[in-house]
Design a protein around this motif. Sequence first.
Motif, PDB file in Angstrom:
ATOM      1  N   PHE A  59      20.165  49.543  71.712  1.00  0.00           N
ATOM      2  CA  PHE A  59      20.073  50.535  72.783  1.00  0.00           C
ATOM      3  C   PHE A  59      21.274  51.452  72.591  1.00  0.00           C
ATOM      4  N   ILE A  60      21.044  52.671  72.110  1.00  0.00           N
ATOM      5  CA  ILE A  60      22.109  53.582  71.677  1.00  0.00           C
ATOM      6  C   ILE A  60      22.178  54.761  72.648  1.00  0.00           C
ATOM      7  N   VAL A  61      23.246  54.842  73.421  1.00  0.00           N
ATOM      8  CA  VAL A  61      23.387  55.891  74.434  1.00  0.00           C
ATOM      9  C   VAL A  61      23.995  57.137  73.786  1.00  0.00           C
ATOM     10  N   VAL A  62      23.305  58.281  73.966  1.00  0.00           N
ATOM     11  CA  VAL A  62      23.771  59.533  73.369  1.00  0.00           C
ATOM     12  C   VAL A  62      24.203  60.565  74.402  1.00  0.00           C
ATOM     13  N   ALA A  79      27.782  57.320  76.722  1.00  0.00           N
ATOM     14  CA  ALA A  79      27.485  58.034  75.475  1.00  0.00           C
ATOM     15  C   ALA A  79      28.468  57.606  74.390  1.00  0.00           C
ATOM     16  N   GLY A  80      27.941  57.371  73.214  1.00  0.00           N
ATOM     17  CA  GLY A  80      28.765  56.929  72.093  1.00  0.00           C
ATOM     18  C   GLY A  80      28.872  55.422  71.985  1.00  0.00           C
ATOM     19  N   GLU A  99      22.598  60.451  85.022  1.00  0.00           N
ATOM     20  CA  GLU A  99      21.469  60.389  84.112  1.00  0.00           C
ATOM     21  C   GLU A  99      21.947  59.780  82.808  1.00  0.00           C
ATOM     22  N   MET A 100      21.010  59.339  81.986  1.00  0.00           N
ATOM     23  CA  MET A 100      21.374  58.749  80.702  1.00  0.00           C
ATOM     24  C   MET A 100      20.240  59.026  79.715  1.00  0.00           C
ATOM     25  N   ARG A 101      20.615  59.313  78.476  1.00  0.00           N
ATOM     26  CA  ARG A 101      19.624  59.459  77.405  1.00  0.00           C
ATOM     27  C   ARG A 101      20.024  58.511  76.297  1.00  0.00           C
ATOM     28  N   ALA A 102      19.037  57.774  75.774  1.00  0.00           N
ATOM     29  CA  ALA A 102      19.322  56.758  74.763  1.00  0.00           C
ATOM     30  C   ALA A 102      18.210  56.722  73.723  1.00  0.00           C
ATOM     31  N   PHE A 103      18.572  56.256  72.550  1.00  0.00           N
ATOM     32  CA  PHE A 103      17.591  55.936  71.525  1.00  0.00           C
ATOM     33  C   PHE A 103      17.497  54.422  71.453  1.00  0.00           C
ATOM     34  N   VAL A 104      16.281  53.925  71.391  1.00  0.00           N
ATOM     35  CA  VAL A 104      16.034  52.502  71.275  1.00  0.00           C
ATOM     36  C   VAL A 104      15.468  52.272  69.879  1.00  0.00           C
TER      37      VAL A 104
END
Length: 156
Positions: A59-62, A79-80, A99-104
């Motif tokens: 779970f990578i938070v950007v 993030a990071g 808010e949060m945006r992540a790549f899974v």
Amino acid sequence: MSIEIRRFGVGHRRPEGPIGSVGLTGQVIASDGRGTITELAFARGARIEPHTSPNSTWFIVVEGGGWVGVGEDWTLIAAGEAAVWPADVPHAAWTEHSEMRAFVVEFMGPDDRDVIAGRAAAAADGRDAPVEHAVGQLAPRNVGPGSGDPTEGEPA
């Protein structure tokens, strides 16, 4: 040969996530027998309910930040940063006031870092040679006079 482009982000997301997810949109970017890569956007107060998966997941938070849980443990994430969700262990993620945006990135099967020795083809003779599994880490920061301005958000 042509370059394959995958679109994601605003305008391409749809309601996404395990059953019970709230305030979450996403887009699968790629999926095949090796794994799946998904972009997720969490609104304020969004959540992925605790659930398990038979696969190891990163779970990578950007952007932004929130909370992540694995088993009985939970912590803030920003993030990071990336969290590992081990196979077959309940995990969750949520936001409160941000808010949060992540790549899974989900790899098929359990994490094999401590189980299977890697192998790679030797360049000269084509035979397989054992290879140590690498686990990355950040290089040490160069912190000292002139290395950053704390008033500009640089690391102190």
